[in-house]
Design a protein around this motif. Structure first.
Motif, PDB file in Angstrom:
ATOM      1  N   LYS A 129       0.831  -1.206   0.000  1.00 29.40           N
ATOM      2  CA  LYS A 129       0.000   0.000   0.000  1.00 29.40           C
ATOM      3  C   LYS A 129       0.866   1.257   0.000  1.00 29.40           C
ATOM      4  CE  LYS A 129      -3.812   2.309   2.381  1.00 29.40           C
ATOM      5  NZ  LYS A 129      -4.767   2.263   3.520  1.00 29.40           N
ATOM      6  N   ASP A 188      -6.814   5.475  -0.084  1.00 32.76           N
ATOM      7  CA  ASP A 188      -6.884   5.859   1.333  1.00 32.76           C
ATOM      8  C   ASP A 188      -8.247   5.703   1.949  1.00 32.76           C
ATOM      9  OD1 ASP A 188      -4.186   6.479   1.487  1.00 32.76           O
ATOM     10  OD2 ASP A 188      -4.469   8.538   0.797  1.00 32.76           O
ATOM     11  N   LYS A 189      -9.228   5.337   1.131  1.00 42.20           N
ATOM     12  CA  LYS A 189     -10.601   5.179   1.670  1.00 42.20           C
ATOM     13  C   LYS A 189     -10.714   3.907   2.505  1.00 42.20           C
ATOM     14  CE  LYS A 189     -13.121   7.781  -1.844  1.00 42.20           C
ATOM     15  NZ  LYS A 189     -14.104   7.713  -2.943  1.00 42.20           N
ATOM     16  N   LEU A 196      -5.086   7.844  -5.726  1.00 43.39           N
ATOM     17  CA  LEU A 196      -4.484   8.049  -4.405  1.00 43.39           C
ATOM     18  C   LEU A 196      -5.568   8.190  -3.347  1.00 43.39           C
ATOM     19  CD1 LEU A 196      -1.726   8.328  -3.036  1.00 43.39           C
ATOM     20  CD2 LEU A 196      -1.848  10.784  -3.473  1.00 43.39           C
ATOM     21  N   GLN A 197      -6.598   8.948  -3.648  1.00 44.80           N
ATOM     22  CA  GLN A 197      -7.709   9.119  -2.695  1.00 44.80           C
ATOM     23  C   GLN A 197      -8.475   7.824  -2.497  1.00 44.80           C
ATOM     24  OE1 GLN A 197     -10.088  12.430  -4.029  1.00 44.80           O
ATOM     25  NE2 GLN A 197      -8.525  13.958  -3.536  1.00 44.80           N
ATOM     26  N   ALA A 198      -8.680   7.080  -3.596  1.00 39.84           N
ATOM     27  CA  ALA A 198      -9.397   5.800  -3.499  1.00 39.84           C
ATOM     28  C   ALA A 198      -8.630   4.800  -2.635  1.00 39.84           C
ATOM     29  CB  ALA A 198      -9.619   5.228  -4.898  1.00 39.84           C
ATOM     30  N   SER A 235       0.958   3.891  -3.029  1.00 40.26           N
ATOM     31  CA  SER A 235       0.635   5.301  -2.777  1.00 40.26           C
ATOM     32  C   SER A 235       1.716   6.205  -3.362  1.00 40.26           C
ATOM     33  CB  SER A 235       0.508   5.526  -1.265  1.00 40.26           C
ATOM     34  OG  SER A 235       0.291   6.889  -0.973  1.00 40.26           O
ATOM     35  N   ASP A 251      -1.655  10.854  -9.949  1.00 41.84           N
ATOM     36  CA  ASP A 251      -2.997  10.263 -10.043  1.00 41.84           C
ATOM     37  C   ASP A 251      -3.718  10.472  -8.716  1.00 41.84           C
ATOM     38  OD1 ASP A 251      -5.255   8.735 -10.431  1.00 41.84           O
ATOM     39  OD2 ASP A 251      -4.193   7.125 -11.460  1.00 41.84           O
ATOM     40  N   GLU A 252      -4.286  11.643  -8.572  1.00 43.85           N
ATOM     41  CA  GLU A 252      -4.947  12.030  -7.321  1.00 43.85           C
ATOM     42  C   GLU A 252      -6.165  11.165  -7.024  1.00 43.85           C
ATOM     43  OE1 GLU A 252      -5.084  14.001  -3.810  1.00 43.85           O
ATOM     44  OE2 GLU A 252      -3.566  14.284  -5.362  1.00 43.85           O
ATOM     45  N   GLU A 253      -6.905  10.819  -8.070  1.00 48.41           N
ATOM     46  CA  GLU A 253      -8.113  10.014  -7.886  1.00 48.41           C
ATOM     47  C   GLU A 253      -7.773   8.630  -7.316  1.00 48.41           C
ATOM     48  OE1 GLU A 253     -11.828   8.215 -10.564  1.00 48.41           O
ATOM     49  OE2 GLU A 253     -10.488   9.736 -11.396  1.00 48.41           O
ATOM     50  N   TYR A 258       1.345   6.333  -7.226  1.00 49.74           N
ATOM     51  CA  TYR A 258       0.232   7.210  -7.615  1.00 49.74           C
ATOM     52  C   TYR A 258       0.611   8.683  -7.444  1.00 49.74           C
ATOM     53  CZ  TYR A 258      -3.055   3.236  -7.755  1.00 49.74           C
ATOM     54  OH  TYR A 258      -3.711   2.073  -8.056  1.00 49.74           O
ATOM     55  N   TYR A 259       1.291   8.974  -6.339  1.00 51.08           N
ATOM     56  CA  TYR A 259       1.696  10.356  -6.066  1.00 51.08           C
ATOM     57  C   TYR A 259       2.635  10.869  -7.149  1.00 51.08           C
ATOM     58  CZ  TYR A 259       3.947  14.324  -3.779  1.00 51.08           C
ATOM     59  OH  TYR A 259       4.453  15.566  -3.519  1.00 51.08           O
TER      60      TYR A 259
END
Length: 220
Positions: A199, A219-220, A215-217, A203, A211-213, A206-207
């Motif tokens: 993970k 962390d959910k 990255l946020q997914a 992360s 790829d912000e989308e 993605y950073y």
């Protein structure tokens, strides 16, 4: 035979240490059947006696060769723990002669080759492993992790570049390397979402890719 059955009785009574000795005595007296080794290994494992486990595996391997992969696995892991990578690779190659499509062995060979300094060959072994078994989370993780080592090496090489050369190297070399590592690490995390290292690395990928989308997914 009497010593062998004594070993069975001791094992059934939960006296695993004495059972290991009884099975050893049975073998010394000529009872060389496979079960005399396998029960002894099981008892030694229950007793958490690593020295006995390795000794039994060595004896069994001399008797049966690569007919049963479990003995080789014990010996390979012992060599790895001692960082005897050449010997470990020799044993793995012997094991692969018996079972050429053993994904776990190929993945393990990748780690050995990596520790010997050949990361490109290591990546090749790991990818072979996951081609054989696409559920081998550790194979995907290792492939992605080795890919990210290539990313780190490239970033280090870019540290002294001017802005123009840096931007060019990032677009032409760094981003493709990140994208190469990405699917392996994504599958590793999908297969085992308890792997905190997968993970964390995912992360980071993605950073760096912006790829912000994703990255946020994550962390959910």
């Amino acid at each position: 035979m009497t010593a062998y059955y004594q070993g069975i009785a001791l094992w059934q009574a939960g006296n695993v240490n004495d059972a290991v000795g009884a099975f050893a005595n049975a073998r010394k007296l000529g009872y060389k059947h496979k079960e005399a080794y396998d029960y002894a290994l099981s008892c030694a494992a229950q007793a958490k006696d690593n020295v006995a486990i390795v000794a039994i595996a060595e004896e069994a391997y001399k008797e049966f060769g690569g007919k049963d992969i479990q003995y080789l696995n014990v010996l390979i892991n012992d060599k790895l723990s001692k960082e005897e990578f050449d010997d470990a690779e020799t044993l793995i190659n012997d094991a692969l002669k018996v079972d050429a499509n053993n994904a776990e062995l190929l993945n393990l060979k990748g780690l050995i080759v990596e520790n010997k300094g050949n990361e490109y060959a290591a990546l090749d072994e790991c990818t072979k492993a996951i081609e054989i078994d696409n559920t081998l989370a550790q194979g995907d993780f290792n492939a992605g992790r080795i890919g990210m080592k290539k990313v780190v090496a490239q970033q280090k090489a870019m540290e002294t570049m001017n802005r123009s050369d840096y931007a060019k190297a990032k677009e032409e070399i760094l981003i493709p390397l990140l994208k190469e590592a990405l699917p392996y690490m994504e599958r590793a995390y999908q297969l085992d979402d308890t792997n905190a290292n997968a993970k964390r690395i995912l992360s980071n990928i993605y950073y760096q890719l912006g790829d912000e989308e994703a990255l946020q997914a994550l962390d959910k």
